[in-house]
Design a protein around this motif. Sequence first.
Motif, PDB file in Angstrom:
ATOM      1  N   PHE A  95      40.307  45.415  29.963  1.00 50.55           N
ATOM      2  CA  PHE A  95      40.119  44.587  30.908  1.00 50.55           C
ATOM      3  C   PHE A  95      41.092  43.844  29.974  1.00 50.55           C
ATOM      4  N   GLU A  96      41.670  42.446  30.652  1.00 50.56           N
ATOM      5  CA  GLU A  96      42.953  41.750  29.410  1.00 50.56           C
ATOM      6  C   GLU A  96      41.793  40.856  29.001  1.00 50.56           C
ATOM      7  N   ASP A 129      41.895  37.486  28.331  1.00 50.44           N
ATOM      8  CA  ASP A 129      41.316  36.468  29.095  1.00 50.44           C
ATOM      9  C   ASP A 129      39.838  36.562  30.294  1.00 50.44           C
ATOM     10  N   GLN A 130      39.360  37.918  30.581  1.00 48.31           N
ATOM     11  CA  GLN A 130      38.566  38.404  30.712  1.00 48.31           C
ATOM     12  C   GLN A 130      37.106  38.133  29.872  1.00 48.31           C
ATOM     13  N   THR A 166      35.455  34.323  25.728  1.00 46.63           N
ATOM     14  CA  THR A 166      35.121  32.835  26.063  1.00 46.63           C
ATOM     15  C   THR A 166      35.696  32.028  25.117  1.00 46.63           C
TER      16      THR A 166
END
Length: 217
Positions: free
Chosen positions: A208-209, A211-212, A215
């Motif tokens: 997954f990238e 930004d996923q 946070t």
Amino acid sequence: MNLDKLMSKHLSRYLDPSKAIPEETLQQLLRFLRSAPTSTNIQPNHFYVLATPEGKERLANNLGDFDNGEKILRASHAIILTTRVDLPESHVEAVFSKERADGRFPDLAQQELRESMNSDFLGFLGLPRMYGDENMNHWMEKQTYMVLGMTLMAAAELGVEAMPLEGFDPVCVDEAFKIRETGYTATVLMLLGYPDPAKVYSNPISRFESDQLFTFR
Ligand SMILES: Cc1cc2nc3c(=O)[nH]c(=O)nc-3n(C[C@H](O)[C@H](O)[C@H](O)COP(=O)(O)O)c2cc1C
């Protein structure tokens, strides 16, 4: 350690059956397995080190409904990482008594304070309230996975391929090696060896990238 390489490489599923890990490297990895930290120093593990063809065959032939047998037979060594099924008082006492013998704390008062705090955490005031007495194995298996993760990195540093395997039925493996009788159960396997050059994947890894995953606040 080449971190870039570690971040961009696939786990090798197939090891080269003609290559064995030198005994000294194996001993370094076993020392590492032994010295990895665990929460409250609980050390809930026992490790079955399968170095002989008979040992590896026994494991490969007792995986239940999983087809990881060939991977195991191609490995130089296969290790069964087992975890305590439950957490009896006698195990906690054994940890405290070893810490005392090893001089873990500089004075007895500190050791006693540590024992009192850890007894609360491990006893009815702490973890069993969150997990339930019957699920303490779940908490201990988290420790096992940390030991596994750290050892995968240590293996990379030593130039050894370490392959974790969850594709097995613990009931079958426990039965084949009479593990349950000892108060432990098979949690995860780790194969050690060198990658088979004919079966090295060169395509990119898929994750997954960022930004996923992250946070920032
Ligand atoms: C804890 C753990 C257990 C795994 N168990 C298996 C397994 O039983 N069989 C298998 O073929 N791959 C197993 N894998 C490999 C993963 O499927 C693989 O690393 C993941 O799909 C990512 O693929 P990549 O390493 O090629 O990037 C396991 C990986 C981890 C971390």
